[in-house]
Design an enzyme around this catalytic site. Sequence first.
Site, PDB file in Angstrom:
ATOM      1  N   ASP A  63     -14.271 -18.887 -66.798  1.00  0.00           N
ATOM      2  CA  ASP A  63     -13.621 -18.714 -68.388  1.00  0.00           C
ATOM      3  C   ASP A  63     -13.987 -17.308 -68.454  1.00  0.00           C
ATOM      4  O   ASP A  63     -15.580 -17.388 -69.874  1.00  0.00           O
ATOM      5  CB  ASP A  63     -14.280 -19.739 -68.885  1.00  0.00           C
ATOM      6  CG  ASP A  63     -12.763 -20.107 -69.519  1.00  0.00           C
ATOM      7  OD1 ASP A  63     -12.738 -18.720 -70.297  1.00  0.00           O
ATOM      8  OD2 ASP A  63     -13.074 -21.347 -71.119  1.00  0.00           O
ATOM      9  N   GLU A 102     -10.919 -14.131 -76.647  1.00  0.00           N
ATOM     10  CA  GLU A 102     -10.351 -15.738 -76.348  1.00  0.00           C
ATOM     11  C   GLU A 102     -10.342 -16.312 -77.145  1.00  0.00           C
ATOM     12  O   GLU A 102      -9.414 -17.199 -77.241  1.00  0.00           O
ATOM     13  CB  GLU A 102      -9.623 -15.221 -74.876  1.00  0.00           C
ATOM     14  CG  GLU A 102      -8.640 -16.499 -74.743  1.00  0.00           C
ATOM     15  CD  GLU A 102      -8.733 -17.565 -73.973  1.00  0.00           C
ATOM     16  OE1 GLU A 102      -8.334 -18.465 -74.022  1.00  0.00           O
ATOM     17  OE2 GLU A 102     -10.313 -17.517 -73.978  1.00  0.00           O
ATOM     18  N   GLU A 103     -11.936 -16.517 -76.801  1.00  0.00           N
ATOM     19  CA  GLU A 103     -12.148 -18.050 -77.471  1.00  0.00           C
ATOM     20  C   GLU A 103     -12.163 -17.970 -78.719  1.00  0.00           C
ATOM     21  O   GLU A 103     -12.551 -17.497 -79.431  1.00  0.00           O
ATOM     22  CB  GLU A 103     -13.823 -17.913 -77.072  1.00  0.00           C
ATOM     23  CG  GLU A 103     -13.749 -17.600 -74.937  1.00  0.00           C
ATOM     24  CD  GLU A 103     -13.221 -19.222 -74.131  1.00  0.00           C
ATOM     25  OE1 GLU A 103     -12.997 -19.738 -75.544  1.00  0.00           O
ATOM     26  OE2 GLU A 103     -13.795 -19.509 -72.996  1.00  0.00           O
ATOM     27  N   ASP A 160      -6.433 -17.143 -65.155  1.00  0.00           N
ATOM     28  CA  ASP A 160      -7.925 -17.499 -66.204  1.00  0.00           C
ATOM     29  C   ASP A 160      -8.624 -19.636 -65.767  1.00  0.00           C
ATOM     30  O   ASP A 160      -7.396 -20.033 -64.737  1.00  0.00           O
ATOM     31  CB  ASP A 160      -7.918 -18.671 -67.501  1.00  0.00           C
ATOM     32  CG  ASP A 160      -8.174 -18.561 -68.640  1.00  0.00           C
ATOM     33  OD1 ASP A 160      -9.844 -18.224 -68.662  1.00  0.00           O
ATOM     34  OD2 ASP A 160      -7.941 -18.254 -69.769  1.00  0.00           O
ATOM     35  N   HIS A 216     -15.721 -25.790 -70.131  1.00  0.00           N
ATOM     36  CA  HIS A 216     -15.850 -25.226 -71.830  1.00  0.00           C
ATOM     37  C   HIS A 216     -17.717 -25.975 -71.609  1.00  0.00           C
ATOM     38  O   HIS A 216     -17.874 -26.398 -72.723  1.00  0.00           O
ATOM     39  CB  HIS A 216     -15.084 -25.554 -72.447  1.00  0.00           C
ATOM     40  CG  HIS A 216     -14.623 -24.532 -73.105  1.00  0.00           C
ATOM     41  ND1 HIS A 216     -13.059 -24.967 -74.239  1.00  0.00           N
ATOM     42  CD2 HIS A 216     -14.155 -23.255 -72.740  1.00  0.00           C
ATOM     43  CE1 HIS A 216     -12.781 -23.855 -74.274  1.00  0.00           C
ATOM     44  NE2 HIS A 216     -13.429 -22.888 -73.224  1.00  0.00           N
TER      45      HIS A 216
HETATM   46 ZN    ZN Z   1     -12.651 -21.013 -72.407  1.00  0.00          ZN
END
Ligand code: ZN
Length: 419
Positions: free
Chosen positions: A134, A183-184, A230, A341
């Site tokens: 990720d 992105e996060e 992703d 995550h």
């Molecule tokens: Zn992520």
Amino acid sequence: MHIPTLLAALIPATAAYTKLSDSSLKSLPSPGSDFDIKTGALLSPLLTVRVPGTPGIAAVQAHFVTFFQTHLPSWKLSFQNSTQPTALGRPLPFVNIVATRDPPWAKQGDVGRLALVAHYDSKIDPPGFIGATDSAAPCAMILHAARSVDAALTRKWEAMKSAGQTGSLEGEKGVQIILLDGEEAFLNWSDEDSLYGARALAASWEQATNPAMSTFRTPLSEISLFLLLDLLGSRNPSVPSYFKTTHWAYQNMASAETRLRALKLFKSSPNHPSRKKAPAKNSKGGAPAREAREPKFLPEANKKDTATWLGGLIQDDHIPFMAKGVEVLHMIPDPFPTVWHRIDDDGAHLDGATVEDWALLVTAFAAEWLDLEGYLAAKPVMKREVGGEGEAEVVMGGTETDARPEPVEVQGRSELSNF
Ligand SMILES: [Zn+2]
Ligand SMILES: *[C@@H]1O[C@H](CO)[C@@H](O)[C@H](O)[C@H]1NC(C)=O
Ligand SMILES: *[C@@H]1O[C@H](CO)[C@@H](O)[C@H](O)[C@H]1NC(C)=O
């Protein structure tokens, strides 16, 4: 002089996609030790904490810049920078890195491109989070693909130039690497707290305009296909076809996967030569060992029009681009990797063979999209000695038609949320 004609606009994008021969597929380089998680030149510098605005992410930016300057000097490198207020209550800098390679004769605004996209920032929480799937590994896959098609692009464009074929009916074709920042989410995922880099880039490229009479009005519309990778790198991924409008591209990638597997080039396959047990000395010979059932990263090639298409439900970097009309092919598994995550989304939890297989598959897809058949250096095919131990030579046939029809029921769907 090349006059764009109405006819050019009527030729579907799919018409130009040329399959690679078996020998071209076999000639594609494998990332090998460059993907070693400790020492690999491509992957290991990415396996670090890379939170926006920190020294960690600056080091990763430097890694990308060095990579392109050293290995891909023909690519035009550019940055799209912004400073944006964040959910942390303070503004942070975001740096999108874009590397582009176009036919040398092409004018600005006339090139439609395959965009290979991944985000390179990592999530601020939990502390120490690496985000190997990720999206450190997807970034490395893209670098590998870029490097693997570079020389063939040069050869193809030189051949076209000497043949005077610099104004093709289908328009010019180029390739672009987009490495996105931010992105996060920093706190909780929302429209404002997420996709900082993607939102800034899509807005900037929509506003910029190309010279009058260009084929494409804006840099945004120069993206023919936004191929977003992703959460890739865990074992046994299964990626659905999310978008009806790009299902043709999904099918092309699925077909490349099937062929790479049939050629025994997929290292994660249970039937890869490295996993095969040596045949028993006193076996009767003749009948080869039965093959294990071959898995598929892309199981939905035969999905029906009437099936459920979930494109857009997963929040990811494609969203701001999709909202502006860009065609998207989303390579994200469903369900997400179990490490998603979590602190153990790190190098040690990557499946090295799977990471390499994705890199190979993306390379094959890009090479086909760019019509590189005939321009990929064919490495000499090594004939393996068939000795007394009875190791049969595997005959690789043309396998264009070996995609078996399969039911495409979607089960076990993960929560379709953000990532
Ligand atoms: Zn992520
Ligand atoms: C964008 O940011 C990068 C990284 O800080 C920097 O190297 C680059 O010069 C900046 N580019 C522009 C156009 O501001
Ligand atoms: C984020 O959401 C969770 C639950 O949805 C909530 O408990 C938490 O307070 C939220 N955090 C912030 C900073 O808003």
